[in-house]
Design a protein around this motif. Structure first.
Motif: not given
Length: 385
Positions: A148-163
């Protein structure tokens, strides 16, 4: 809005980065000493110094500060990617870490940095997007109890990459002074978004650092330090689960004890380093030969144990013959031939609930293989020789 001027936001970012770096270093890294937390400390330090370099924009120092800031921020994101790779035991090659920052520094230095606040902008934004995306992929691929922690971090990194992808595309389309870029993607807004994510992510990083330490301790407790195989206790724990599954499903299985013949002669003749190399080579061949669902452990000394769920005694004998054939082709720096191997095989069925009894059967078969001249496999009393 006045409170979103770039200089003020960058100053706030620097203050928060210093605070997080201090907390993370003294509270998390000093306690856990995990590789992951070390990389995150490096990333925070690079984010801090990179943002601080931008504070010199508009001064005579901009000519070197702007390219340096670009390169440091790219290196900081590369460190985030490297930290994510450590959680999967996949260290990042040095050249891959330095390639992006080096290219960014070179392009920025050639793009009129004395007068151009966005020197090397397209390359800088492209590498930020790429490395954040790579970090997201690494974090998403982690299979741990803290998913759950790693998936949340992956999502945050992915969103920032998209930005950053959006920043890059808009930058290419209309430049840094275009209405879309200044409204949604200018430096102040980006720094503010990064600041919020940095605070949130740092607490998750602390949890992951603790989890990495726990995971490493578990590996040390269950893995053999020389070969990387399961140690005796680690094998026993997993083997008991497999025996229960075999009993519940009514499927066959086999347990193999393997002993390297005359192994002491290798140590006495060629030295213990050569003996360690022999043990490591046999361990590697075992792992490469059996299935990923099979269990391989170091039983002690030069003795190994293999559990083969779903395989009967005949199939187990065919597998150990493959092991011996592959091991016989192994080469060593000292130039000696590998020792032969003797095997004892015990069949497992739905009534085999006692691991100690199965091991005893395999051990008796191994003893018989030794007494018959070694370099052979012998099946236990329930099978044939």
């Amino acid at each position: 809005m006045e409170f979103l001027d770039t200089t003020t936001v960058r100053f706030v970012f620097a203050v928060v980065a210093v605070t997080l770096l201090g907390l993370f270093y003294f509270v998390t890294f000093q306690r856990t000493r995990s590789i992951y937390s070390a990389w995150w400390c490096v990333a925070l330090a690079l984010f801090l110094t990179g943002s601080a370099a931008y504070l010199l924009d508009g001064t005579a120092h901009q000519v070197w500060a702007n390219p340096t800031g670009n390169a440091l921020l790219v290196l900081g994101v590369a460190s985030v990617w490297a930290s994510a790779r450590t959680l999967r035991a996949r260290p990042a090659p040095v050249w891959q870490l330095l390639a992006g920052p080096a290219v960014t520094l070179l392009v920025s230095a050639l793009d009129s940095p004395a007068t151009n606040d966005w020197s090397g902008g397209p390359v800088f934004l492209a590498f930020m997007c790429l490395l954040l995306a790579l970090a997201s992929v690494e974090l998403w691929g982690i299979k741990r109890s803290s998913s759950r922690v790693t998936k949340s971090l992956a999502l945050a990194a992915g969103l920032l990459a998209a930005y950053y992808l959006g920043r890059w595309l808009v930058f290419l389309a209309e430049g840094p002074d275009g209405p879309t870029f200044t409204t949604y993607f200018d430096s102040a807004i980006t720094t503010l978004i990064t600041l919020v994510l940095l605070v949130v992510v740092s607490f998750s990083m602390a949890a992951l650092s603790n989890e990495q330490v726990t995971h490493d301790l578990h590996l040390r407790a269950t893995r053999d330090g020389l070969t990387g195989l399961l140690n005796r206790s680690g094998f026993a724990d997993l083997a008991l689960n497999e025996l229960n599954r075999i009993r519940a499903n009514g499927t066959p299985g086999a347990l193999v004890l393997a002993d390297l013949d005359h192994f002491k002669a290798v140590n006495d003749t060629h030295g213990h380093a050569a003996g360690d190399g022999v043990l490591q080579a046999f361990a590697d061949i075992c792992v490469a030969t059996v299935r990923s669902t099979d269990l391989v452990g170091r039983h002690g000394g030069e003795e190994f144990v293999i559990l083969l769920p779903g395989a009967d005694s005949n199939r187990a004998e065919a597998i150990v013959n493959q092991l011996s054939a592959r091991f016989a082709r192994a080469t060593f720096a000292e130039g000696f031939e590998p020792p032969t191997v003797s095997y004892g095989i015990a069949a497992i069925n739905s009534e085999s609930t006692d691991l100690a009894a199965v091991l005893a059967t395999a051990d008796a078969a191994l003893y018989e293989a030794k007494s018959l001249g070694r370099n052979r496999a012998v099946q236990g009393p329930t099978g044939r020789k």
